[in-house]
Design an enzyme around this catalytic site. Sequence first.
Site, PDB file in Angstrom:
ATOM      1  N   ARG A 270      10.717  18.048   2.679  1.00  0.00           N
ATOM      2  CA  ARG A 270       9.612  17.628   1.819  1.00  0.00           C
ATOM      3  C   ARG A 270       8.670  18.800   1.574  1.00  0.00           C
ATOM      4  O   ARG A 270       8.374  19.575   2.478  1.00  0.00           O
ATOM      5  CB  ARG A 270       8.876  16.448   2.458  1.00  0.00           C
ATOM      6  CG  ARG A 270       9.814  15.240   2.568  1.00  0.00           C
ATOM      7  CD  ARG A 270       9.146  14.013   3.055  1.00  0.00           C
ATOM      8  NE  ARG A 270       8.036  13.555   2.257  1.00  0.00           N
ATOM      9  CZ  ARG A 270       8.143  12.754   1.180  1.00  0.00           C
ATOM     10  NH1 ARG A 270       9.319  12.358   0.752  1.00  0.00           N
ATOM     11  NH2 ARG A 270       7.059  12.361   0.540  1.00  0.00           N
ATOM     12  N   HIS A 442      12.623  -1.904  37.495  1.00  0.00           N
ATOM     13  CA  HIS A 442      14.082  -2.037  37.445  1.00  0.00           C
ATOM     14  C   HIS A 442      14.448  -3.419  36.932  1.00  0.00           C
ATOM     15  O   HIS A 442      13.840  -4.400  37.373  1.00  0.00           O
ATOM     16  CB  HIS A 442      14.660  -1.857  38.846  1.00  0.00           C
ATOM     17  CG  HIS A 442      16.132  -2.081  38.918  1.00  0.00           C
ATOM     18  ND1 HIS A 442      17.035  -1.148  38.456  1.00  0.00           N
ATOM     19  CD2 HIS A 442      16.847  -3.138  39.382  1.00  0.00           C
ATOM     20  CE1 HIS A 442      18.256  -1.626  38.638  1.00  0.00           C
ATOM     21  NE2 HIS A 442      18.172  -2.828  39.186  1.00  0.00           N
TER      22      HIS A 442
HETATM   23  C1  LIG Z   1      11.925   8.379   4.327  1.00  0.00           C
HETATM   24  C2  LIG Z   1      10.822   8.850   5.251  1.00  0.00           C
HETATM   25  C3  LIG Z   1      10.764   8.377   6.541  1.00  0.00           C
HETATM   26  C4  LIG Z   1       9.751   8.783   7.385  1.00  0.00           C
HETATM   27  N1  LIG Z   1       9.711   8.277   8.657  1.00  0.00           N
HETATM   28  C5  LIG Z   1       8.721   8.671   9.492  1.00  0.00           C
HETATM   29  C6  LIG Z   1       8.620   8.124  10.804  1.00  0.00           C
HETATM   30  O1  LIG Z   1       9.410   7.263  11.204  1.00  0.00           O
HETATM   31  N2  LIG Z   1       7.611   8.535  11.596  1.00  0.00           N
HETATM   32  C7  LIG Z   1       6.695   9.480  11.190  1.00  0.00           C
HETATM   33  O2  LIG Z   1       5.823   9.828  11.952  1.00  0.00           O
HETATM   34  N3  LIG Z   1       6.776  10.026   9.950  1.00  0.00           N
HETATM   35  C8  LIG Z   1       7.742   9.630   9.093  1.00  0.00           C
HETATM   36  N4  LIG Z   1       7.784  10.145   7.819  1.00  0.00           N
HETATM   37  C9  LIG Z   1       6.780  11.167   7.436  1.00  0.00           C
HETATM   38  C10 LIG Z   1       5.447  10.525   7.056  1.00  0.00           C
HETATM   39  O3  LIG Z   1       5.664   9.547   6.059  1.00  0.00           O
HETATM   40  C11 LIG Z   1       4.496  11.593   6.566  1.00  0.00           C
HETATM   41  O4  LIG Z   1       4.385  12.603   7.546  1.00  0.00           O
HETATM   42  C12 LIG Z   1       3.112  11.046   6.282  1.00  0.00           C
HETATM   43  O5  LIG Z   1       3.162  10.033   5.314  1.00  0.00           O
HETATM   44  C13 LIG Z   1       2.190  12.174   5.799  1.00  0.00           C
HETATM   45  O6  LIG Z   1       0.919  11.660   5.534  1.00  0.00           O
HETATM   46  P1  LIG Z   1      -0.036  12.396   4.499  1.00  0.00           P
HETATM   47  O7  LIG Z   1      -1.320  11.607   4.499  1.00  0.00           O
HETATM   48  O8  LIG Z   1      -0.108  13.827   4.748  1.00  0.00           O
HETATM   49  O9  LIG Z   1       0.699  12.268   3.089  1.00  0.00           O
HETATM   50  P2  LIG Z   1       1.162  10.991   2.232  1.00  0.00           P
HETATM   51  O10 LIG Z   1       1.490   9.843   3.103  1.00  0.00           O
HETATM   52  O11 LIG Z   1       2.219  11.512   1.331  1.00  0.00           O
HETATM   53  O12 LIG Z   1      -0.118  10.601   1.424  1.00  0.00           O
HETATM   54  C14 LIG Z   1      -0.672  11.386   0.440  1.00  0.00           C
HETATM   55  C15 LIG Z   1      -1.382  10.476  -0.527  1.00  0.00           C
HETATM   56  O13 LIG Z   1      -2.110  11.264  -1.452  1.00  0.00           O
HETATM   57  C16 LIG Z   1      -2.026  10.662  -2.723  1.00  0.00           C
HETATM   58  N5  LIG Z   1      -2.283  11.699  -3.720  1.00  0.00           N
HETATM   59  C17 LIG Z   1      -1.561  12.806  -3.983  1.00  0.00           C
HETATM   60  N6  LIG Z   1      -2.128  13.514  -4.973  1.00  0.00           N
HETATM   61  C18 LIG Z   1      -3.226  12.829  -5.344  1.00  0.00           C
HETATM   62  C19 LIG Z   1      -4.229  13.051  -6.316  1.00  0.00           C
HETATM   63  N7  LIG Z   1      -4.219  14.116  -7.114  1.00  0.00           N
HETATM   64  N8  LIG Z   1      -5.214  12.146  -6.435  1.00  0.00           N
HETATM   65  C20 LIG Z   1      -5.237  11.046  -5.642  1.00  0.00           C
HETATM   66  N9  LIG Z   1      -4.336  10.798  -4.712  1.00  0.00           N
HETATM   67  C21 LIG Z   1      -3.339  11.673  -4.553  1.00  0.00           C
HETATM   68  C22 LIG Z   1      -0.612  10.109  -2.781  1.00  0.00           C
HETATM   69  O14 LIG Z   1      -0.507   9.075  -3.729  1.00  0.00           O
HETATM   70  C23 LIG Z   1      -0.417   9.622  -1.357  1.00  0.00           C
HETATM   71  O15 LIG Z   1      -0.750   8.261  -1.209  1.00  0.00           O
HETATM   72  C24 LIG Z   1       8.769   9.722   6.943  1.00  0.00           C
HETATM   73  C25 LIG Z   1       8.825  10.199   5.622  1.00  0.00           C
HETATM   74  C26 LIG Z   1       9.830   9.771   4.785  1.00  0.00           C
HETATM   75  C27 LIG Z   1       9.866  10.285   3.370  1.00  0.00           C
END
Ligand SMILES: Cc1cc2nc3c(=O)[nH]c(=O)nc-3n(C[C@H](O)[C@H](O)[C@H](O)COP(=O)(O)OP(=O)(O)OC[C@H]3O[C@@H](n4cnc5c(N)ncnc54)[C@H](O)[C@@H]3O)c2cc1C
Length: 465
Positions: A270, A442
């Site tokens: 990613r 256990h």
């Molecule tokens: C298939 C899959 C399975 C996964 N399984 C796991 C797991 O089991 N355990 C685990 O710990 N992690 C897992 N992950 C990883 C986890 O989902 C991410 O690490 C986590 O979601 C990251 O959080 P974040 O807040 O950085 O980003 P995100 O969750 O991607 O959130 C970012 C947000 O910002 C918003 N955004 C972006 N640009 C803008 C903008 N310009 N204006 C307004 N809003 C905006 C987006 O819409 C989004 O909602 C998985 C990921 C995937 C793809």
Amino acid sequence: MADSAGNDTAAFDVVVLGGGSGGYACALRAAQLGLKVALVEKGELGGTCLHRGCIPTKALLHAAEVADSSRESEQFGVRTTFEGIDMPSVNEYKDGVVARLYKGLQGLVKSRKITFVEGIGRLVSPTAVEVDGQRYEGKHVVLATGSYAKSLPGLEIDGSQVITSDQALKLDRVPTSVVVLGGGVIGCEFASVWKSFGAEVTIVEALPHLVPLEDEQASKMLERAFRKRKIAFELGARFSGVEKTEGGVKVSLENGKTIEAEMLLVAVGRGPTSQELGYEQVGVEMERGFVKVDEHCRTSVATISAVGDLIPTLQLAHVGFGEGIMVAERLAGLEPAPIDYDGVPRVTYSEPEVASVGITEARAKEKYGDDGIETLTYDLAGNGKSQILKTAGFVKLVRQKDGPVVGIHMVGSRVGELVAEAQLIYNWEAFPDEVAALVHAHPTQTEAVGEAHLALAGKPLHAHG
Ligand SMILES: Cc1cc2nc3c(=O)[nH]c(=O)nc-3n(C[C@H](O)[C@H](O)[C@H](O)COP(=O)(O)OP(=O)(O)OC[C@H]3O[C@@H](n4cnc5c(N)ncnc54)[C@H](O)[C@@H]3O)c2cc1C
């Protein structure tokens, strides 16, 4: 100026851009600490983890476990007939879980009096985010725009035959066969689900092992288990191209092999969502698209912090939570400690699961020298509960010689749940004999963690040799 909630839009303490794990955790904690918070989200609150990541994939993996249990129930003397997977119903179950959590999260944000702004935000100054022409000023801005599923140069995602995890989570049928490009966590989890659902699966991984960031012994154990489950894989194999065929896709590898399947899942990692959001223009330093931060998640601009998948730390939801909380506490004037990323638990929720915390044997050797470490592998064959579950695997410990445990690596059904104890052991720098002194229940699988420490402390109980 005032918004719909009656807040003066120029007077926030913190404006958070992105409502995923990192962003909403930061917003919730900041509000809890009395700060006035705006949270900007263009899609759905909860982000990747809740809507397209952790939660829906784990629901699919649970349905897969149920399918395996019913298919294999005769092993336990229980007669059932496995009739098949009703994908629309699986999706209904999965979407129901997501919907309930989504509702709960929306309620939480509301109850903490956070101003939730729906729309695409853009950083327009060191202290402001603009959404639909409206400026949200804050003493601090936290960037949390997350990540997207990457592809390879020249590999076009068409959303039907060549897909990413986003589309894989929405399939209304089980494909007959799939090539999974990428043997990391996401690739292995989908491979595991689809195999349990009845598809033929081949994983293609360019590095020499599946889950290549894990201890090599854990990767090899997963490979052995996948081989037994008849999940095929090509290791050290680079993708060279994909052709659309009548029945799906024909995937070519640089080693000359070709694999035909109904679809290709691209799970090659990613990338940070950081383009055209004003970050560089405002002076935020970036590296390969990631926002550069110090150990407290400060960017190169004093009023701007960044958390989650957008920064070059482990791409995990709980890392996002931890970083978000740390930033909120720092902005509220507390002095939170930086995160020890080695101490963050990692779980691959395939069947079997792979779970770890601390460092691998290879890294421990680099750090302490070949003679500076000791390792012990406790085979789950000696663990009663694992035998009851009919799972194979191990708990492997890596310790600094005469020092604390610095790595715990586990493979087997349900071992993800054991990582809670493992993380306390690592993070509290426990010595093997300290853990050995604790009596474990256990028969549980946690007992295997206790027994591994008994063995490393020189007093093995249910261990041969
Ligand atoms: C298939 C899959 C399975 C996964 N399984 C796991 C797991 O089991 N355990 C685990 O710990 N992690 C897992 N992950 C990883 C986890 O989902 C991410 O690490 C986590 O979601 C990251 O959080 P974040 O807040 O950085 O980003 P995100 O969750 O991607 O959130 C970012 C947000 O910002 C918003 N955004 C972006 N640009 C803008 C903008 N310009 N204006 C307004 N809003 C905006 C987006 O819409 C989004 O909602 C998985 C990921 C995937 C793809």
